[in-house]
Enzyme design. Structure first.
Site, mmCIF file in Angstrom:
data_model
loop_
_atom_site.group_PDB
_atom_site.id
_atom_site.type_symbol
_atom_site.label_atom_id
_atom_site.label_comp_id
_atom_site.label_asym_id
_atom_site.label_seq_id
_atom_site.Cartn_x
_atom_site.Cartn_y
_atom_site.Cartn_z
ATOM 1 N N THR B 72 0.749 -23.047 -45.303
ATOM 2 C CA THR B 72 1.574 -22.289 -44.361
ATOM 3 C C THR B 72 3.002 -22.170 -44.882
ATOM 4 O OG1 THR B 72 0.236 -22.925 -42.463
ATOM 5 C CG2 THR B 72 2.510 -22.303 -42.001
ATOM 6 N N THR B 239 13.181 -35.086 -50.570
ATOM 7 C CA THR B 239 12.624 -35.920 -51.627
ATOM 8 C C THR B 239 11.159 -35.570 -51.856
ATOM 9 O OG1 THR B 239 14.144 -37.676 -51.022
ATOM 10 C CG2 THR B 239 12.223 -38.316 -52.339
ATOM 11 N N CYS B 327 -11.727 -17.723 -25.904
ATOM 12 C CA CYS B 327 -11.777 -18.927 -25.074
ATOM 13 C C CYS B 327 -11.647 -20.186 -25.913
ATOM 14 C CB CYS B 327 -13.074 -18.969 -24.289
ATOM 15 S SG CYS B 327 -13.335 -17.477 -23.367
#
Lengths: 157, 386
Positions: B72, B239, B327
């Site tokens: 992503t 980091t 749904c």
């Protein structure tokens, strides 16, 4: 120090227990009605009913059909059969509704007309918020079925 | 009851070989790669070795590889980074309608920031309509993003061909491809694919989660999203996560090594599954391209059966799959991918995805083939759609 560590450990264990790895998004009652739906109409070809109603649509993903048998003398619902296309909560809520209108010798059609989705929700032990508005629509099909019955009854007089 | 996991496109387990490579860097070797002392230098060299390995597989230079926190993030950085950096050349972007939401949502954000975005459509098999794409290109177009393989329906796009076509129209047009699902199934030679930017993800290739990478062709300037450090050529501050980077590189190496054999095995299982299910369940169709599809992907629509119900019934039998049904989602909208391939609205709520992986066996597939028709029959008995 050791005591504190032990306490921390206990707290973590308790937290873990609250978030059980297999916890469902649905209550046990919803699960029960989904896996073991009550009052389904298996064969509508030979079924003699007094009123039929529909709600929802296949396009929005939930659609219910309700068939009723009504005792014309007492105006009580004797049978409430149904079929639902939809998610688990849509299936469970129609199933629960069919139980509610037929238990204790049946609900009168006046009372059934006033059946609120919140009452179905309560009996189901709740539903996720997002599911409530779209999947608890059985009462709309029920109202249509009652209207259908009343119309037919009127015509018979 | 044994669980049958058929949701590998959502997440894979970490391969033990990958974990073994990561372990020393989780347990020790904690030096910050930016530190000048020996411990820092050690971490730095480990990361650079991983970058070298990844670059080799992508036929790229090590400096063209940026490690990120996920697929992503790679998608976000590619699109946002190009848009902000090239806005003086133009503010028009084209992406396909079936991109992962990591692409779609960042372009929507750019639209709100004044960029113009066109969403190019696909045919009923999920393939890009190239003539339409060509028509959408204009002088202000700076970037086109088309995924290599789709996560829901598995359709594989002819990226190399698309690249040639768009570069012929405008050679300076940049092409990004989201290869998160294609990794381990398709050879990711950046040069041969003709891409300028390419996103990869660790958690779909038996590597750890929280790690991805972005290939950025030399010469392309990106505006970073995360700032506050000079790591990853100033493109990703913070980091570096040495164990995850090591794990990602190892997972990619392993996936590349296994690709040929694993593809052949999965294509057989996939086609066996599809053939049997279409035969035993009436009114059922395959979504996505019949042959130009990921070896691991099966996506079918079953009339009269809603996706979430089907997933939960199968879950009871220990079979784990997924759905693009409204749904089953948190926003109650049917999947944009399923909507884009133009299937009837009622079938868009009736799709189920099974994705196979390294541990999938013929026995598992046979069990699903046996159970699925029974579960479908039960839900059809309840269903108001006949």
């Amino acid at each position: 120090m050791t005591n504190e560590n032990e306490k921390l450990q206990t707290d973590i264990t308790q937290d873990d227990a609250q978030y059980k790895s297999d916890s469902w998004i649905y209550s046990d009652i919803v699960k029960d009605h989904f896996f073991h739906p009550r009052n389904i109409l298996l064969n509508d070809l030979d079924y003699k009913f007094d009123g039929k109603g529909e709600s929802g649509s296949a396009i929005c993903g939930d659609m219910m059909i309700v068939w009723l048998k009504v005792n014309s003398e007492t105006s009580k619902i004797i049978e409430c059969k149904w079929r639902t296309f939809g998610c688990a909560s849509a299936i469970a809520s129609t199933s629960m509704m069919s139980v509610m209108v037929t238990e204790n010798e049946g609900m009168t059609i006046d009372k059934a007309l006033n059946l609120k989705p919140q009452q179905i929700l309560e009996r189901l032990g709740g539903l996720p918020d997002i599911k409530f508005h779209c999947s608890v629509m059985g009462h709309l099909a029920l109202k249509e079925a009652i209207a259908d019955y009343m119309q037919k009854n009127e015509n018979r007089k | 009851m044994k669980n049958i996991y058929l949701d590998y496109a959502s997440s894979t387990y970490i391969d033990p070989l990958v974990l073994k490579k990561m372990t020393p860097y989780l347990k020790g070797y904690f030096g910050n790669p930016s530190s000048l002392h020996k411990m820092g230098r050690k971490s730095k060299s480990i990361i650079e070795k991983a970058r070298f390995d990844v670059a080799k597989i992508l036929n790229a230079k090590p400096e063209e590889i940026i490690f990120t926190g996920s697929g992503t993030e790679s998608d976000n950085l590619a699109i946002y980074g190009v848009a902000k950096s090239y806005k003086n050349k133009g503010k028009h972007i084209i992406v396909s309608k079936i991109e992962h939401s990591a692409v779609i949502e960042i372009t929507k954000k750019l639209e709100r920031d004044g960029f113009e975005v066109d969403y190019t459509s696909v045919d009923s098999n999920g393939l890009i309509k190239i003539p339409e794409l060509k028509k959408l290109i204009k002088p202000s177009t700076i970037l086109i993003s088309i995924m290599l393989a789709n996560n829901e329906i598995g359709t594989i796009q002819p990226i190399a061909e698309i690249s040639k076509i768009i570069k012929k129209i405008n050679p300076s047009l940049l092409l990004h491809t989201d290869a998160a699902q294609a990794t381990g199934a398709i050879t990711l030679n950046a040069n041969k694919l003709g891409v300028d930017l390419m996103s990869l993800n660790g958690s779909k290739i038996y590597g750890p989660k929280g790690i991805g990478c972005l290939y950025v062709k030399s010469g392309i300037k990106l505006e970073p999203i995360i700032v506050g450090g000079e790591q990853e050529k100033n493109l990703r501050a913070g980091t570096e996560n040495t164990p995850l980077i090591v794990g990602f590189a190892e997972a990619l190496k392993l996936a590349t090594k296994l690709m040929y054999k694993e593809n052949a095995r999965l294509v057989n299982l996939r086609d066996y599954f599809i053939k049997n299910v279409l035969k035993s369940i009436p009114n059922c169709r395959l979504n996505g391209h019949p042959t130009k599809r990921l070896p691991s992907n099966i996506n079918i629509s079953i009339k009269g059966v809603e996706g979430e119900s089907l997933i939960l019934m199968l879950d009871k039998f220990g079979i784990f799959a997924s759905t693009g049904s409204a749904c089953g989602s948190s926003n109650l909208k049917p999947s944009h991918v399923i909507s884009a391939i133009n299937i009837s609205p009622e079938l868009s709520h009736s799709n189920i995805r099974f994705t196979l992986g390294r541990k999938t066996t013929k026995q598992e597939i046979d069990f699903v083939i046996k159970i699925l028709p029974r579960v479908v029959a039960k839900l059809r008995m309840i269903s108001s759609i006949k």
